[in-house]
Scaffold this motif. Structure first.
Motif, PDB file in Angstrom:
ATOM      1  N   TYR A 151       1.108  -1.095  -0.078  1.00 28.03           N
ATOM      2  CA  TYR A 151       0.173   0.255   0.225  1.00 28.03           C
ATOM      3  C   TYR A 151       0.850   1.119   0.050  1.00 28.03           C
ATOM      4  CZ  TYR A 151      -3.627  -2.848   1.615  1.00 28.03           C
ATOM      5  OH  TYR A 151      -4.574  -4.136   1.052  1.00 28.03           O
ATOM      6  N   ARG A 152       0.243   1.710  -0.637  1.00 25.74           N
ATOM      7  CA  ARG A 152       1.051   3.852  -0.544  1.00 25.74           C
ATOM      8  C   ARG A 152       1.589   3.848   1.019  1.00 25.74           C
ATOM      9  NH1 ARG A 152      -2.648   5.304  -4.043  1.00 25.74           N
ATOM     10  NH2 ARG A 152      -2.913   6.924  -2.748  1.00 25.74           N
ATOM     11  N   TYR A 153       2.231   4.870   0.922  1.00 32.00           N
ATOM     12  CA  TYR A 153       2.389   5.326   2.184  1.00 32.00           C
ATOM     13  C   TYR A 153       1.461   5.794   3.029  1.00 32.00           C
ATOM     14  CZ  TYR A 153       7.721   3.433   1.504  1.00 32.00           C
ATOM     15  OH  TYR A 153       8.654   3.310   1.122  1.00 32.00           O
TER      16      TYR A 153
ATOM     17  N   GLU B  82      -3.832   2.971   7.625  1.00 30.16           N
ATOM     18  CA  GLU B  82      -3.931   1.244   7.918  1.00 30.16           C
ATOM     19  C   GLU B  82      -5.344   0.699   7.274  1.00 30.16           C
ATOM     20  OE1 GLU B  82      -2.585  -2.329  10.755  1.00 30.16           O
ATOM     21  OE2 GLU B  82      -1.576  -0.459  10.548  1.00 30.16           O
TER      22      GLU B  82
ATOM     23  N   TYR C 295      -6.772  -1.291   4.673  1.00 23.45           N
ATOM     24  CA  TYR C 295      -5.876  -2.300   4.332  1.00 23.45           C
ATOM     25  C   TYR C 295      -7.092  -2.953   3.502  1.00 23.45           C
ATOM     26  CZ  TYR C 295      -1.222  -0.629   4.970  1.00 23.45           C
ATOM     27  OH  TYR C 295       0.010  -0.084   5.497  1.00 23.45           O
TER      28      TYR C 295
ATOM     29  N   SER D 195       4.217  -1.572   3.174  1.00 21.21           N
ATOM     30  CA  SER D 195       4.014  -0.305   3.041  1.00 21.21           C
ATOM     31  C   SER D 195       5.319   0.642   1.891  1.00 21.21           C
ATOM     32  CB  SER D 195       4.201   0.691   3.658  1.00 21.21           C
ATOM     33  OG  SER D 195       3.718   1.325   4.585  1.00 21.21           O
TER      34      SER D 195
END
Length: 172
Positions: free
Chosen positions: A96-98, A102, A105, A141
């Protein structure tokens, strides 16, 4: 929207009556949806897709299957022989992109992932049955959303976990 456009394009190409319509469709797929396929220095199979096969593909999982069969087929036609894993672990890393919180997700249980397992199994596994293939999922990430898939011999899984921790900058 993407998967609907994909379905229309597939229908047009395959119904065109051209003798090599399937080959033409596979070329369109390989250009439109790049997938990075390789083997690591350790001999593990690795595939990275520049998307997360879940919500955006939810209405047509066949899109995922079409992309993977075309890409894997092209890779192994070019590279030659296939490595066949017997007792192995298929590993999914959802990147996942920074900037993605969360709470966004995705769960690790969806039908699209089964499409990925089926395609990968066809090309690099002897059998993806429960006694021959274990599954492991994790999230990390990165700069862009992606899904990375590895196939690792079962007896090298702990080594993979160490490798993963090194990649993520964790001290073990």
């Amino acid at each position: 929207m993407l998967e609907q456009t994909w379905g229309i394009l597939k229908g047009l190409i395959l119904e065109s009556g051209r003798p090599n319509a399937t080959v033409a469709f596979d070329k369109v797929i390989c250009n439109a949806a790049p997938v990075d396929i390789s083997f690591t220095e350790e001999g593990w199979f690795r595939m990275k897709m520049s998307s997360l096969p879940a919500k955006e593909m939810a209405t047509n999982a066949n899109y995922i299957r079409d992309v993977l069969y075309a890409q894997l087929g092209a890779y192994f036609r070019k590279e030659g022989c296939r490595k066949r894993f017997h007792n192995c672990v298929i590993i999914f890393n959802h990147i996942y992109r920074y900037d993605v919180p969360e709470k966004q997700y995705r769960d690790h249980d969806n039908i699209e992932r089964n499409m990925v397992v089926d395609a990968v199994a066809l090309f690099v596994m002897e059998d993806d049955g429960a006694r021959r293939c274990q599954h492991y999922y994790y999230s990390s990430s990165g700069d862009d959303n992606a899904t990375e898939v590895f196939v690792v011999p079962e007896d090298q899984f702990v080594e993979f976990l160490r490798w993963r921790d090194l990649q993520e900058g964790k001290n073990t």
